[in-house]
Scaffold this motif. Structure first.
Motif, PDB file in Angstrom:
ATOM      1  N   PHE A  30      29.910  25.962  17.733  1.00  0.00           N
ATOM      2  CA  PHE A  30      28.627  25.340  17.447  1.00  0.00           C
ATOM      3  C   PHE A  30      28.574  24.901  15.994  1.00  0.00           C
ATOM      4  CE2 PHE A  30      26.845  26.347  21.462  1.00  0.00           C
ATOM      5  CZ  PHE A  30      25.646  25.635  21.542  1.00  0.00           C
ATOM      6  N   TYR A  31      27.973  23.764  15.774  1.00  0.00           N
ATOM      7  CA  TYR A  31      27.874  23.225  14.425  1.00  0.00           C
ATOM      8  C   TYR A  31      27.111  24.180  13.513  1.00  0.00           C
ATOM      9  CZ  TYR A  31      26.499  20.216  10.553  1.00  0.00           C
ATOM     10  OH  TYR A  31      26.289  19.696   9.308  1.00  0.00           O
ATOM     11  N   GLU A 109      32.308  30.014  15.775  1.00  0.00           N
ATOM     12  CA  GLU A 109      32.653  30.463  17.120  1.00  0.00           C
ATOM     13  C   GLU A 109      31.496  31.238  17.738  1.00  0.00           C
ATOM     14  OE1 GLU A 109      36.383  32.679  19.403  1.00  0.00           O
ATOM     15  OE2 GLU A 109      35.923  33.167  17.307  1.00  0.00           O
ATOM     16  N   GLN A 110      31.267  31.009  19.035  1.00  0.00           N
ATOM     17  CA  GLN A 110      30.210  31.692  19.772  1.00  0.00           C
ATOM     18  C   GLN A 110      30.794  32.396  20.997  1.00  0.00           C
ATOM     19  OE1 GLN A 110      27.132  31.790  18.585  1.00  0.00           O
ATOM     20  NE2 GLN A 110      27.642  30.401  16.884  1.00  0.00           N
ATOM     21  N   PRO A 111      30.087  33.387  21.546  1.00  0.00           N
ATOM     22  CA  PRO A 111      30.584  34.100  22.739  1.00  0.00           C
ATOM     23  C   PRO A 111      30.879  33.127  23.877  1.00  0.00           C
ATOM     24  CG  PRO A 111      28.689  35.230  21.815  1.00  0.00           C
ATOM     25  CD  PRO A 111      28.783  33.916  21.093  1.00  0.00           C
ATOM     26  N   TRP A 158      22.561  33.289  28.872  1.00  0.00           N
ATOM     27  CA  TRP A 158      23.752  33.460  28.030  1.00  0.00           C
ATOM     28  C   TRP A 158      23.388  34.208  26.754  1.00  0.00           C
ATOM     29  CZ3 TRP A 158      24.481  30.202  23.445  1.00  0.00           C
ATOM     30  CH2 TRP A 158      25.710  30.428  22.787  1.00  0.00           C
ATOM     31  N   GLY A 159      22.283  33.845  26.145  1.00  0.00           N
ATOM     32  CA  GLY A 159      21.843  34.513  24.931  1.00  0.00           C
ATOM     33  C   GLY A 159      21.483  35.969  25.182  1.00  0.00           C
ATOM     34  N   ILE A 160      20.804  36.221  26.282  1.00  0.00           N
ATOM     35  CA  ILE A 160      20.407  37.592  26.624  1.00  0.00           C
ATOM     36  C   ILE A 160      21.619  38.460  26.916  1.00  0.00           C
ATOM     37  CG2 ILE A 160      19.193  39.001  28.336  1.00  0.00           C
ATOM     38  CD1 ILE A 160      17.269  36.563  28.690  1.00  0.00           C
TER      39      ILE A 160
END
Length: 246
Positions: A30-31, A109-111, A158-160
């Motif tokens: 993500f930016y 980087e994100q999950p 996804w966030g939860i």
């Protein structure tokens, strides 16, 4: 001699581990808003490079296809067989720097382990981002809105599931205003340019807005008893989808 051999072996092992940790290109990126001079990018811009050699991305326009990588470049071939490349300025742990246009843009980087949850960045949850190539029927406009609602649900889930404390909700193109503990509809003048671009013409965009207005006019959002904002928004979009689909 044994000591020297052991030292060389350890150096090789450390080097190998370091390389593996430093170049996690296959991931969801993500930016990062740290680059304030890059005003044409925002926190919703993402690049998802999957292990199977496919990708999805949105750098102001949604795209998907296949990717390959060298040390200095990422080569993309999209679903229309159009080719492009992203120059790698630098790779480090959890960060990917890409030279795009005149600027070097940073991505975090994100999950991206979607074994237990759906992938909100997959093509099937982002069909609403694909611009129409002709006038759409009411049913097709409704399907676009339903897909949009479904994206938001999977995004919040996804966030939860990944215990993400901060999710961007303002940069993603949407006709729905998300704020505090509530949601509403944006006025015509507030609609993002990107959202308007998904429709064949302004008339279709307006017709889609009418479909949403009917949902908000006829139905109230019932908020669940929870302090988790992501769960509140998830429930809200589930209800909007339900009423749209009736």
């Amino acid at each position: 001699m044994k000591t020297a051999t052991l030292a060389i072996a350890l150096c090789s092992l450390v080097s190998s581990i370091s390389c593996n940790l430093s170049f996690p290109t296959t991931s969801l990126w993500f930016y990062s808003t740290e680059n304030l001079e890059n005003k044409d990018f925002n926190p919703s811009n993402f690049l998802y490079l999957q292990k199977d050699g496919t990708y999805t991305m949105d750098f102001g326009k949604f795209d998907y296809g296949k990717w390959q990588k060298t040390k200095k470049e990422i080569f993309l071939t999209n679903y229309k067989q159009e080719k492009s490349n992203l120059k790698i300025a630098k790779e480090s742990w959890k960060t990917l720097h890409l030279k795009i246009g005149a600027f070097t843009r940073s991505f975090e980087e994100q999950p991206s382990d979607f074994k237990k949850t759906d992938n909100p960045f997959a093509v099937n949850y982002n069909k609403w981002r694909l611009p129409a190539t002709r006038k759409e029927t009411d049913a097709e406009l409704r399907d676009r809105l339903l897909n949009h609602c479904r994206f938001w649900q999977i995004y919040f889930k996804w966030g939860i599931d990944n215990d993400i404390t901060l999710l961007d909700v303002r940069s993603t193109p949407t006709p729905i205003k998300i704020y505090g503990n509530g949601i509403g509809l944006k006025k015509a003048a507030e609609l993002p340019v990107a959202w308007r671009s998904y429709f064949y013409d302004s008339t279709d965009c307006e017709r889609a807005g009418v479909l949403l207005k009917e949902v908000f006019r006829k139905h109230d959002i019932k908020w669940p008893e929870t302090k988790n904002k992501f769960k509140l928004f998830l429930s809200a979009f589930e209800q909007i989808e339900y009423h749209l689909d009736k």
